[in-house]
Design an enzyme around this catalytic site. Structure first.
Site: not given
Length: 273
Positions: A97, A219, A247
């Site tokens: 991320s 996601d 995710h």
């Protein structure tokens, strides 16, 4: 390891002495414990390091500076300082991320320090723009940040099941929620802005180290289109669209994640007779 940076970032080191260094970077709302599902599978082949971004996990909250961490630059500088101070070279960098964005920018700043870059659930820009599909309109982002500003704890409690996905395994969402709730709300609000408002698209083409883009399906945070965009923008990169959903594939699908990591990082070839 130098004690000042170790204490400040709660650096953890495991794995095998003498093996190549591998550095794991967590994302927004999480801490370095998010890597525990895959860490044992990396320890035999790497000198594995992880740390908490300032304000997250067990990092030194007294060292958090709102001006320094108002942009991603503060986090990138932390990473570069750690790599320099620990005298690490040929580092395999794996980021999730916003941790992936931090890692990407660090490899641009000091490419000679890094051997590989792995981006898991990464986005250089969350905002839709002309032909680019980042997943959020301006109004979407404004509404998201308004919710976080109004009550970070309530937002985190409600959103972590959607972030994790895999509703048939609610224990994964519970564990993720616990990490999000450990983040102080004032820091969570600022880190959310750093994470969701950044735009690094113009810099992505400067990545020069071998790169693997890992994109999970379904996601809610990063659409699959973004994974394909990154793959197209980073010359020579590889793309793996995973069967995993959500995710956090390193949590929900550690075996699939490890298989892709080990192949890309050449673990099997190093073990070959």
């Amino acid at each position: 390891m130098p004690n000042d940076l170790v204490r400040r970032h709660a650096v953890t080191r495991s794995g095998t002495t003498g093996c190549p260094p591998l550095l794991l970077l967590h994302g927004f709302g999480c801490d370095q414990s998010i890597w525990e599902p895959v860490r044992p599978g990396l320890d035999p082949d790497f000198d594995v390091l992880s740390y908490d971004h300032l304000g997250s996990g067990l990092s030194d909250l007294n060292a958090y500076d709102e001006r320094r961490y108002a942009t991603v630059g503060g986090y990138v500088d932390d990473l570069v300082q750690l790599v320099r101070r620990l005298d690490l070279h040929d580092v395999a960098l794996v980021g999730h991320s916003v941790g992936a964005a931090i890692g990407l920018l660090a490899t641009i700043a000091e490419p000679e320090r890094f051997s590989h870059l792995v981006l898991i659930g990464a986005s250089p820009c969350y905002r839709d723009d002309d032909d680019y599909h980042g997943g959020y309109t301006e109004d979407d982002l404004r509404g998201l940040l308004d919710l976080i500003d109004a009550d970070y704890l309530a937002w985190a409690t409600g959103m972590t099941p959607a972030i994790m996905g895999n509703p048939d395994r609610p224990e994964l969402s519970v564990a993720l929620r616990e990490q999000f709730l450990r983040l102080a709300p004032r820091i969570g609000r600022q880190f959310a802005r750093v994470s969701f408002l950044g735009d690094y698209r113009e810099m992505v083409e400067q990545v020069s180290v071998p790169t693997l883009v890992m994109q999970a399906r379904s996601d809610i945070v990063v659409p699959e289109d973004v994974g394909h965009w990154l793959h197209g923008a980073i010359v020579g990169s590889e793309l793996v669209v995973m069967d995993a959903t959500g995710h956090c594939p390193h949590v929900s699908a550690p075996a699939e994640t490890l298989q892709a990591l080990r192949r890309f990082l050449g673990c099997d070839s190093r073990r070959a007779p």
